[in-house]
Design a protein around this motif. Sequence first.
Motif, mmCIF file in Angstrom:
data_model
loop_
_atom_site.group_PDB
_atom_site.id
_atom_site.type_symbol
_atom_site.label_atom_id
_atom_site.label_comp_id
_atom_site.label_asym_id
_atom_site.label_seq_id
_atom_site.Cartn_x
_atom_site.Cartn_y
_atom_site.Cartn_z
ATOM 1 N N GLN A 143 14.525 0.690 0.412
ATOM 2 C CA GLN A 143 15.737 -0.113 0.556
ATOM 3 C C GLN A 143 15.513 -1.456 -0.110
ATOM 4 N N ALA A 144 16.358 -1.784 -1.068
ATOM 5 C CA ALA A 144 16.250 -3.060 -1.774
ATOM 6 C C ALA A 144 17.120 -4.101 -1.091
ATOM 7 N N LEU A 145 16.583 -5.308 -0.999
ATOM 8 C CA LEU A 145 17.322 -6.410 -0.390
ATOM 9 C C LEU A 145 17.265 -7.605 -1.337
ATOM 10 N N ARG A 146 18.425 -8.172 -1.633
ATOM 11 C CA ARG A 146 18.483 -9.345 -2.505
ATOM 12 C C ARG A 146 18.071 -10.599 -1.742
ATOM 13 N N TYR A 147 17.586 -11.601 -2.469
ATOM 14 C CA TYR A 147 17.284 -12.886 -1.835
ATOM 15 C C TYR A 147 18.530 -13.411 -1.121
ATOM 16 N N GLY A 148 18.363 -13.812 0.129
ATOM 17 C CA GLY A 148 19.459 -14.413 0.886
ATOM 18 C C GLY A 148 20.403 -13.431 1.543
ATOM 19 N N GLU A 149 20.277 -12.150 1.235
ATOM 20 C CA GLU A 149 21.131 -11.125 1.834
ATOM 21 C C GLU A 149 20.612 -10.792 3.231
ATOM 22 N N ALA A 150 21.464 -10.933 4.238
ATOM 23 C CA ALA A 150 21.038 -10.729 5.628
ATOM 24 C C ALA A 150 21.244 -9.280 6.062
ATOM 25 N N LEU A 151 20.309 -8.806 6.865
ATOM 26 C CA LEU A 151 20.340 -7.447 7.390
ATOM 27 C C LEU A 151 19.929 -7.514 8.859
ATOM 28 N N ARG A 204 0.833 -1.199 0.000
ATOM 29 C CA ARG A 204 0.000 0.000 0.000
ATOM 30 C C ARG A 204 0.872 1.254 0.000
ATOM 31 N N PRO A 205 0.334 2.359 -0.513
ATOM 32 C CA PRO A 205 1.123 3.592 -0.587
ATOM 33 C C PRO A 205 1.193 4.324 0.746
ATOM 34 N N GLY A 206 2.204 5.205 0.843
ATOM 35 C CA GLY A 206 2.244 6.153 1.953
ATOM 36 C C GLY A 206 3.196 5.833 3.081
ATOM 37 N N HIS A 207 3.825 4.662 3.100
ATOM 38 C CA HIS A 207 4.748 4.339 4.187
ATOM 39 C C HIS A 207 5.997 5.225 4.106
ATOM 40 N N ALA A 208 6.589 5.494 5.257
ATOM 41 C CA ALA A 208 7.789 6.335 5.272
ATOM 42 C C ALA A 208 9.004 5.573 4.746
ATOM 43 N N HIS A 209 9.238 4.389 5.284
ATOM 44 C CA HIS A 209 10.411 3.596 4.897
ATOM 45 C C HIS A 209 9.932 2.215 4.441
ATOM 46 N N VAL A 210 10.354 1.798 3.251
ATOM 47 C CA VAL A 210 9.920 0.512 2.684
ATOM 48 C C VAL A 210 11.134 -0.323 2.313
ATOM 49 N N LEU A 211 11.110 -1.567 2.750
ATOM 50 C CA LEU A 211 12.144 -2.535 2.387
ATOM 51 C C LEU A 211 11.489 -3.683 1.628
ATOM 52 N N ALA A 212 12.071 -4.073 0.496
ATOM 53 C CA ALA A 212 11.543 -5.157 -0.333
ATOM 54 C C ALA A 212 12.615 -5.528 -1.350
ATOM 55 N N THR A 213 12.312 -6.476 -2.209
ATOM 56 C CA THR A 213 13.233 -6.783 -3.294
ATOM 57 C C THR A 213 13.243 -5.622 -4.294
ATOM 58 N N ARG A 214 14.284 -5.571 -5.103
ATOM 59 C CA ARG A 214 14.400 -4.526 -6.125
ATOM 60 C C ARG A 214 13.203 -4.562 -7.062
ATOM 61 N N GLU A 215 12.760 -5.760 -7.422
ATOM 62 C CA GLU A 215 11.642 -5.907 -8.343
ATOM 63 C C GLU A 215 10.339 -5.406 -7.727
#
Length: 346
Positions: free
Chosen positions: A74-82, A44-55
């Motif tokens: 913020q984009a996170l690749r599959y398997g990349e730990a944060l 959904r739209p409007g969030h301040a900070h969004v993390l997901a895959t690049r796609e």
Amino acid sequence: MPHPSTWLKVTPAGLYCEPGGFFIDPSRVVDRAVISHGHSDHARPGHAHVLATRETLAIMTARMGEGRAGVTQQALRYGEALTINGVQLWLRPAGHVLGSAQICMDWQGSRAVVSGDYKRHADPTAARFEVEPCDLFVTEATFALPVFRHPSAEGELAKLLRSVALFPERTHVVGCYSLGKCQRLIAMLRQAGWDRPIHLHGAHVAMCAVYEAMGVRLGDLRAATVAKKDALKGAIVLAPPMAVADRWARRLNEPVPAVASGWMRVRQRAKQGGVELPLVISDHADWDELLDTCCAVQAPEVWVTHGREDALIHALSLRGVKGRALHLVGLGEEEEDAAPAEDPVA
């Protein structure tokens, strides 16, 4: 070691990782959101900070507009730990649509996996589902009844191609959701050897462009709206499900109305929609896949979101797995794979 239920909370806005300070697929505007995939009931739209895959971030931006898919992304690749406030976070493929991900979290030695929407069958446009063992698994239940056992998608597509060969003067118009199903059908048609142009309803054009920009090759695509009627003889046209029985489709050449959806398993639903060629092709796990996945992750406890929660929870209890229905608001509202208003199997 704290049980995940002590730190993964159900709130009015959705699932909340308390120590990490972020929500997963929230239904309300929040400060920090982790998004499983780009369908509107999860993103959904409007969030301040969004993390997901690049796609997923690209899909959200295309659908919502610049700036509305997260003030910061913020984009996170599959398997990349944060690590976020002591919570280790990583993403695994969910196999649902391009960029779809399972949200995996580990805090103080206990692990929870929120699967979002998923399917287990291969899809040329989406990374295949990967099993992540965990202590708590959160699953969808869209098709969680024994009647829903999806046939081979390749076999269903072969029905479409046989019909095209049988009725070369008619236009086959296939109803399919604009994000995921449309592009999957195109890629499968290409794999099956269909190298002719595929015509699109205007509602499908933008998302196909996003897939192409993300490296998914779809071949020769053309706008159905501007094509001459004779040029669409023997053609395949992809359109939103609602357009198949609409005046829009009547301008086509003796259209053969088809719909690609898991709900096409229910003959009454196909008949009521005037669907001449039902294609049981779903981007969600069927009954057997849901049960097999819940067992494969080895979680002693499974939380169930939208769909046939009670049926799945009962079946899991017979296997010694504790289940809980979450009743999250707003999930399961995708256009063609939303649950029918009336029970089709009652």
